[in-house]
Scaffold this active site. Sequence first.
Site, PDB file in Angstrom:
ATOM      1  CG  ASN A  91     114.107  58.967  47.650  1.00  0.00           C
ATOM      2  OD1 ASN A  91     113.285  58.047  47.577  1.00  0.00           O
ATOM      3  ND2 ASN A  91     114.513  59.461  48.818  1.00  0.00           N
ATOM      4  CE1 TYR A 158     103.262  60.896  48.223  1.00  0.00           C
ATOM      5  CE2 TYR A 158     101.915  59.166  47.257  1.00  0.00           C
ATOM      6  CZ  TYR A 158     103.121  59.592  47.778  1.00  0.00           C
ATOM      7  OH  TYR A 158     104.192  58.723  47.837  1.00  0.00           O
ATOM      8  CB  SER A 161     102.885  65.396  43.624  1.00  0.00           C
ATOM      9  OG  SER A 161     102.828  64.261  44.478  1.00  0.00           O
TER      10      SER A 161
HETATM   11  P1  NAI Z   1     110.880  58.838  54.310  1.00  0.00           P
HETATM   12  O1  NAI Z   1     109.983  59.813  54.992  1.00  0.00           O
HETATM   13  O2  NAI Z   1     111.320  57.620  55.024  1.00  0.00           O
HETATM   14  O3  NAI Z   1     112.183  59.587  53.736  1.00  0.00           O
HETATM   15  C1  NAI Z   1     112.068  60.754  52.984  1.00  0.00           C
HETATM   16  C2  NAI Z   1     113.331  61.574  53.126  1.00  0.00           C
HETATM   17  O4  NAI Z   1     113.139  62.772  52.358  1.00  0.00           O
HETATM   18  C3  NAI Z   1     113.606  62.003  54.570  1.00  0.00           C
HETATM   19  O5  NAI Z   1     114.972  61.825  54.890  1.00  0.00           O
HETATM   20  C4  NAI Z   1     113.189  63.467  54.588  1.00  0.00           C
HETATM   21  O6  NAI Z   1     113.913  64.234  55.539  1.00  0.00           O
HETATM   22  C5  NAI Z   1     113.509  63.878  53.159  1.00  0.00           C
HETATM   23  N1  NAI Z   1     112.762  65.060  52.745  1.00  0.00           N
HETATM   24  C6  NAI Z   1     111.461  65.348  52.986  1.00  0.00           C
HETATM   25  N2  NAI Z   1     111.154  66.528  52.479  1.00  0.00           N
HETATM   26  C7  NAI Z   1     112.268  67.019  51.890  1.00  0.00           C
HETATM   27  C8  NAI Z   1     112.575  68.216  51.195  1.00  0.00           C
HETATM   28  N3  NAI Z   1     111.665  69.195  51.020  1.00  0.00           N
HETATM   29  N4  NAI Z   1     113.830  68.375  50.702  1.00  0.00           N
HETATM   30  C9  NAI Z   1     114.783  67.410  50.905  1.00  0.00           C
HETATM   31  N5  NAI Z   1     114.546  66.284  51.571  1.00  0.00           N
HETATM   32  C10 NAI Z   1     113.302  66.078  52.054  1.00  0.00           C
HETATM   33  O7  NAI Z   1     110.076  58.458  52.979  1.00  0.00           O
HETATM   34  P2  NAI Z   1     110.259  57.242  51.951  1.00  0.00           P
HETATM   35  O8  NAI Z   1     109.135  56.322  52.184  1.00  0.00           O
HETATM   36  O9  NAI Z   1     111.626  56.739  51.941  1.00  0.00           O
HETATM   37  O10 NAI Z   1     109.922  58.020  50.596  1.00  0.00           O
HETATM   38  C11 NAI Z   1     110.862  58.229  49.569  1.00  0.00           C
HETATM   39  C12 NAI Z   1     110.101  58.427  48.290  1.00  0.00           C
HETATM   40  O11 NAI Z   1     109.335  57.253  48.001  1.00  0.00           O
HETATM   41  C13 NAI Z   1     109.095  59.588  48.319  1.00  0.00           C
HETATM   42  O12 NAI Z   1     109.141  60.296  47.101  1.00  0.00           O
HETATM   43  C14 NAI Z   1     107.764  58.889  48.475  1.00  0.00           C
HETATM   44  O13 NAI Z   1     106.686  59.636  47.969  1.00  0.00           O
HETATM   45  C15 NAI Z   1     108.007  57.619  47.696  1.00  0.00           C
HETATM   46  N6  NAI Z   1     107.108  56.524  48.023  1.00  0.00           N
HETATM   47  C16 NAI Z   1     107.142  55.927  49.261  1.00  0.00           C
HETATM   48  C17 NAI Z   1     106.256  54.900  49.551  1.00  0.00           C
HETATM   49  C18 NAI Z   1     106.234  54.208  50.881  1.00  0.00           C
HETATM   50  O14 NAI Z   1     105.322  53.381  51.125  1.00  0.00           O
HETATM   51  N7  NAI Z   1     107.169  54.448  51.776  1.00  0.00           N
HETATM   52  C19 NAI Z   1     105.288  54.416  48.548  1.00  0.00           C
HETATM   53  C20 NAI Z   1     105.355  55.118  47.297  1.00  0.00           C
HETATM   54  C21 NAI Z   1     106.239  56.121  47.048  1.00  0.00           C
END
Ligand code: NAI
Length: 253
Positions: A91, A158, A161
């Site tokens: 994730n 993005y 990826s």
């Molecule tokens: P978020 O920013 O709320 O949480 C992401 C988490 O990943 C954080 O706890 C962060 O510390 C951790 N993280 C970031 N870089 C990291 C790394 N290099 N290694 C380990 N942990 C790392 O983001 P969210 O929204 O929960 O995103 C989760 C997934 O969902 C991502 O892959 C994102 O691309 C995808 N996504 C999110 C959308 C949205 O609207 N929020 C829409 C489409 C996809």
Amino acid sequence: MSEESKNKIAIVTGGADGIGLSTSKLLAEKNYIVIISDINEEAGKHAVDDLVKEGKQADFIKVDVSNYEEVKSLIDQTVEKYKTIDLLVNNAGIGTKEYRRASEHTLEDWDKVIAVNQSGVFYGMKVALGYMLEQGSGNIVNVASLAGVKASTTGMAYAASKFAVVGMTKSAALEYASRNIRINCICPSFTETQLLEDSMFLVPDMREKLVRSIPLKRYAQPEEMAEAIYWLASDKSAFVTGHTLVVDGGLLL
Ligand code: NAI
């Protein structure tokens, strides 16, 4: 014994916040032992403490998913301790910092986004699949994005990826279907998390403008993404592999 009455072992990358945190909580409720891994140690430990206080079983392992050795160590340590890895939720992800057209994209942003969102998922799959083959079963759910199935006018790194995550999901699903390993992905659209909040600076009134474009006229909650991930992880979807589950409030329409 029902599926939910025995402990399964799940790793959730980026499990300290947003969609990953909601997924970790839901899996813990469903009786999984959850290994939360995240680059943010403080938030990750806090999440684990909360789960443990509720009587759930969880561990935290600090990992930067763009570092192969750290991802390998996360999965090695998990299998060493629990003897199995039943579920990997890839994730962890970051947004682009730039939202510029391709010709203006910086190499730094490209490299960073690809390293975390694309290579990070590959590393997790590569290592986990080795163990899953040995144990004769496994399940992987990758978190892609709507930006992995449709064009975006900004943020090419993005989009690249996330298209890659969809491609890796499908290819690996085909390679390992006969080995009792299912691999799927979800494609969320705008979900109320920090990642979404961080992109709201781009245009004035962006929050209101964006929501008008979503047929269901609201943003998703991270818990709704967790439900989709759980469904793909559970035996309820036993005949589903290589699937791209779009969870977007109708946006793709
Ligand atoms: P978020 O920013 O709320 O949480 C992401 C988490 O990943 C954080 O706890 C962060 O510390 C951790 N993280 C970031 N870089 C990291 C790394 N290099 N290694 C380990 N942990 C790392 O983001 P969210 O929204 O929960 O995103 C989760 C997934 O969902 C991502 O892959 C994102 O691309 C995808 N996504 C999110 C959308 C949205 O609207 N929020 C829409 C489409 C996809």
